[in-house]
Design an enzyme around this catalytic site. Structure first.
Site, PDB file in Angstrom:
ATOM      1  NE  ARG A   1      -3.807  -0.613   0.143  1.00 49.47           N
ATOM      2  CZ  ARG A   1      -5.177  -0.931   0.762  1.00 49.47           C
ATOM      3  NH1 ARG A   1      -5.169  -1.959   1.409  1.00 49.47           N
ATOM      4  NH2 ARG A   1      -6.074  -0.198   0.514  1.00 49.47           N
TER       5      ARG A   1
ATOM      6  NE  ARG B   1     -10.028   8.412  -3.190  1.00 49.28           N
ATOM      7  CZ  ARG B   1     -11.350   8.638  -3.044  1.00 49.28           C
ATOM      8  NH1 ARG B   1     -11.890   9.764  -3.756  1.00 49.28           N
ATOM      9  NH2 ARG B   1     -12.080   8.087  -2.360  1.00 49.28           N
TER      10      ARG B   1
ATOM     11  NE  ARG C   1      -6.328   5.089   2.438  1.00 44.97           N
ATOM     12  CZ  ARG C   1      -7.136   4.244   3.397  1.00 44.97           C
ATOM     13  NH1 ARG C   1      -8.286   4.655   3.553  1.00 44.97           N
ATOM     14  NH2 ARG C   1      -6.705   3.437   3.668  1.00 44.97           N
TER      15      ARG C   1
ATOM     16  CE1 TYR D   1     -13.872  -6.532   1.593  1.00 45.12           C
ATOM     17  CE2 TYR D   1     -11.815  -8.033   0.872  1.00 45.12           C
ATOM     18  CZ  TYR D   1     -12.289  -6.998   1.515  1.00 45.12           C
ATOM     19  OH  TYR D   1     -11.569  -6.331   2.279  1.00 45.12           O
TER      20      TYR D   1
ATOM     21  CG  ASP E   1      -9.205  -2.458  -4.188  1.00 41.20           C
ATOM     22  OD1 ASP E   1      -8.432  -1.954  -3.612  1.00 41.20           O
ATOM     23  OD2 ASP E   1     -10.019  -2.898  -4.266  1.00 41.20           O
TER      24      ASP E   1
HETATM   25  O1  CP3 Z   1      -0.083  -1.348  -2.665  1.00 46.58           O
HETATM   26  C1  CP3 Z   1      -0.628  -0.678  -3.097  1.00 46.58           C
HETATM   27  O2  CP3 Z   1       0.039   0.428  -2.949  1.00 46.58           O
HETATM   28  C2  CP3 Z   1      -1.270  -0.806  -4.686  1.00 46.58           C
HETATM   29  C3  CP3 Z   1      -2.747  -0.464  -4.494  1.00 46.58           C
HETATM   30  C4  CP3 Z   1      -3.644  -1.512  -3.811  1.00 46.58           C
HETATM   31  C5  CP3 Z   1      -4.637  -0.862  -2.938  1.00 46.58           C
HETATM   32  N1  CP3 Z   1      -5.567  -1.992  -2.606  1.00 46.58           N
HETATM   33  C6  CP3 Z   1      -5.233   0.648  -3.331  1.00 46.58           C
HETATM   34  C7  CP3 Z   1      -6.481   1.172  -2.507  1.00 46.58           C
HETATM   35  C8  CP3 Z   1      -3.646  -2.757  -3.381  1.00 46.58           C
HETATM   36  C9  CP3 Z   1      -2.341  -3.831  -3.530  1.00 46.58           C
HETATM   37  C10 CP3 Z   1      -4.611  -3.054  -2.398  1.00 46.58           C
HETATM   38  C11 CP3 Z   1      -5.177  -4.246  -2.103  1.00 46.58           C
HETATM   39  C12 CP3 Z   1      -6.249  -4.612  -1.450  1.00 46.58           C
HETATM   40  N2  CP3 Z   1      -7.455  -3.916  -1.570  1.00 46.58           N
HETATM   41  C13 CP3 Z   1      -6.234  -5.446  -0.168  1.00 46.58           C
HETATM   42  C14 CP3 Z   1      -5.352  -6.461   0.170  1.00 46.58           C
HETATM   43  C15 CP3 Z   1      -3.928  -5.669   0.734  1.00 46.58           C
HETATM   44  C16 CP3 Z   1      -4.719  -5.388   2.383  1.00 46.58           C
HETATM   45  O3  CP3 Z   1      -4.337  -4.322   2.640  1.00 46.58           O
HETATM   46  O4  CP3 Z   1      -5.093  -6.353   2.930  1.00 46.58           O
HETATM   47  C17 CP3 Z   1      -7.846  -5.565   0.115  1.00 46.58           C
HETATM   48  C18 CP3 Z   1      -8.339  -6.068   1.288  1.00 46.58           C
HETATM   49  C19 CP3 Z   1      -8.324  -4.407  -0.470  1.00 46.58           C
HETATM   50  C20 CP3 Z   1      -9.774  -4.081  -0.323  1.00 46.58           C
HETATM   51  C21 CP3 Z   1      -9.716  -2.545  -0.207  1.00 46.58           C
HETATM   52  N3  CP3 Z   1      -9.998  -1.563  -1.104  1.00 46.58           N
HETATM   53  C22 CP3 Z   1     -10.417  -1.926   1.013  1.00 46.58           C
HETATM   54  C23 CP3 Z   1     -10.608  -2.781   2.280  1.00 46.58           C
HETATM   55  C24 CP3 Z   1     -10.313  -0.711   0.760  1.00 46.58           C
HETATM   56  C25 CP3 Z   1     -10.640   0.424   1.951  1.00 46.58           C
HETATM   57  C26 CP3 Z   1      -9.992   0.661   3.000  1.00 46.58           C
HETATM   58  C27 CP3 Z   1      -8.487   0.669   2.776  1.00 46.58           C
HETATM   59  O5  CP3 Z   1      -7.784  -0.105   3.318  1.00 46.58           O
HETATM   60  O6  CP3 Z   1      -8.077   1.643   1.887  1.00 46.58           O
HETATM   61  C28 CP3 Z   1      -9.982  -0.367  -0.378  1.00 46.58           C
HETATM   62  C29 CP3 Z   1      -9.749   0.958  -1.078  1.00 46.58           C
HETATM   63  C30 CP3 Z   1      -8.280   1.120  -1.545  1.00 46.58           C
HETATM   64  N4  CP3 Z   1      -7.487   0.507  -2.217  1.00 46.58           N
HETATM   65  C31 CP3 Z   1      -7.704   2.488  -1.660  1.00 46.58           C
HETATM   66  C32 CP3 Z   1      -6.595   2.502  -1.957  1.00 46.58           C
HETATM   67  C33 CP3 Z   1      -5.269   3.559  -2.189  1.00 46.58           C
HETATM   68  C34 CP3 Z   1      -8.218   3.795  -0.731  1.00 46.58           C
HETATM   69  C35 CP3 Z   1      -9.152   4.670  -1.679  1.00 46.58           C
HETATM   70  C36 CP3 Z   1      -9.309   5.806  -1.440  1.00 46.58           C
HETATM   71  O7  CP3 Z   1      -8.573   6.598  -1.737  1.00 46.58           O
HETATM   72  O8  CP3 Z   1     -10.286   6.415  -0.755  1.00 46.58           O
END
Ligand code: CP3
Length: 354
Positions: free
Chosen positions: A38, A51, A42, A163, A87
């Site tokens: 990640r 964003r 953010r 999910y 994502d």
């Molecule tokens: O690693 C990176 O920087 C690449 C991008 C990436 C995102 N999500 C961007 C994202 C990756 C590899 C993921 C994987 C992901 N997404 C997982 C597995 C990894 C982990 O953290 O366990 C999971 C479970 C998700 C599902 C998901 N997507 C959730 C639960 C959420 C909301 C809460 C959160 O953790 O951010 C997202 C949204 C998301 N995915 C954001 C980002 C940057 C935030 C979106 C925003 O700007 O509001």
């Protein structure tokens, strides 16, 4: 020629991409590579700025924006690898599921709870459904320095099924466990359908030019070793086996790694990415030498004073002897993470040479 001379030669010859690829193959290198789960997101002001004028979904689906966000952390900190901004839930969107990103986490509809729901899922042609992903990878490859590695990724079938059955993040994966125990055939078919989509998405990213593929099995956190072996591992192993011809290293991320280490290592992955449930030295001792290790610093360490961050990173690298190791966190970077902490973390690794 003294020792320092030959080290300097090596330092110049080895670039980030070679270093990352060598670590994935458990080959000896000057120092371990570093990136952070990640890392694109953010906690970065430049991400927040973009964003403010685009929805998350729009950023994921627009290759120029996805490529830009992928590159942001590399420009600022110089990690050895960039992970594609995307994502894990895009695989469910391709099946015809609606996904809304809300403050409390993503919400998913309709949920899949019956054979009829399963049959209602859309057929997926990965090259049509994920064309924007391939284009984003190609853009990243063009815009990024050729000496930096690029990582593609997808969710593991079990985590995505969790999910889909719960309709969003599930505290304990209760809904899926109930479905799997009462209707095992439905679970097998559902996880199998998801595995096909995931395999197609990963193959597409490999063809577009990524150096490695990471599979995120985040919800393995809530599985006993027995349930992991039954509900998660077979589908992840199937995905990995189907990609064998590509010769692209596969990184498998598991949570509750202490309980799942042996099983996950048998998935066919080349790198096991572990969470904070196990000491790195213990994981190393339990793994075969041809499996590399990634992890597993606590994201909260990044908020510690730089000196403490540096000491922890050095300790881990020394304890593991540097080979077959990729420095990373045990979970994704938190939104409130101070930028100085990320810089200290990455720089501590870059100053190393074993
Ligand atoms: O690693 C990176 O920087 C690449 C991008 C990436 C995102 N999500 C961007 C994202 C990756 C590899 C993921 C994987 C992901 N997404 C997982 C597995 C990894 C982990 O953290 O366990 C999971 C479970 C998700 C599902 C998901 N997507 C959730 C639960 C959420 C909301 C809460 C959160 O953790 O951010 C997202 C949204 C998301 N995915 C954001 C980002 C940057 C935030 C979106 C925003 O700007 O509001």
């Amino acid at each position: 020629m003294g020792k320092s001379e030959s080290l300097r030669d090596r330092e110049e010859r080895v670039n980030s991409r070679q270093r990352f690829c060598a670590a994935c193959r458990s080959e000896k290198i000057d120092r371990p590579p570093v990136w952070l789960m990640r890392q694109a997101g953010r906690y970065l002001p430049e991400y927040a700025q973009l964003r403010a004028s685009h929805s998350f979904w729009e950023m994921v689906r627009t290759p120029s924006l996805a490529a830009e966000v992928t590159l942001q952390p590399i420009r600022r900190f110089g990690m050895d690898a960039a992970i594609l901004f995307s994502d894990i839930l895009i695989a469910l969107a391709a099946l015809g599921i609606k996904i809304k990103y809300e403050d409390g986490g993503p919400s998913i509809s309709p949920r899949t709870r019956s054979v009829a729901d399963l049959h209602a899922l859309r057929e997926v042609d990965p090259y049509q459904a994920f064309d924007y992903v391939g284009e984003a990878v190609e853009r990243v490859r063009q815009e990024l320095h050729p000496q930096t590695a690029v990582i593609g990724f997808a969710g593991a079938p079990f985590t995505l099924a969790a999910y889909l059955v719960a309709g969003g993040p599930s505290k304990d994966v209760y809904e899926l466990k109930v479905l799997a125990s009462r209707e095992p055939r439905l679970y097998t078919d559902l996880a199998g359908r998801i595995a096909e989509v995931v395999a197609g998405l990963l193959r597409l990213q490999a063809r577009a030019g990524v150096d490695a593929l990471q599979i995120f099995d985040t919800w393995s956190l809530h599985l006993s070793p027995e349930d992991y072996a039954e509900l998660a591992l077979p589908y992840t192993a199937r995905v990995i086996a189907s990609l064998a011809d590509l010769k692209v290293p596969i990184i498998l991320y598991v949570r509750n790694a202490a309980g799942h280490l042996g099983a996950a290592a048998g998935s066919g992955c080349q790198v096991l990415s572990v969470d904070g449930s196990i000491r790195l030295t213990e994981a190393r001792a339990r793994l075969a030498s041809n499996i590399a290790l990634q992890g597993n610093f606590d994201p909260a360490l990044l908020a510690a004073p730089a000196e403490r961050i540096r000491a922890r990173v050095r300790e881990a690298i020394a304890a593991l002897d540097g080979t077959g190791y990729i420095v990373n966190l045990g979970q994704g970077v938190m939104p409130e993470t101070p930028l100085e902490g990320v810089a200290a973390f990455v720089n501590a690794v870059r100053e190393e040479a074993t």
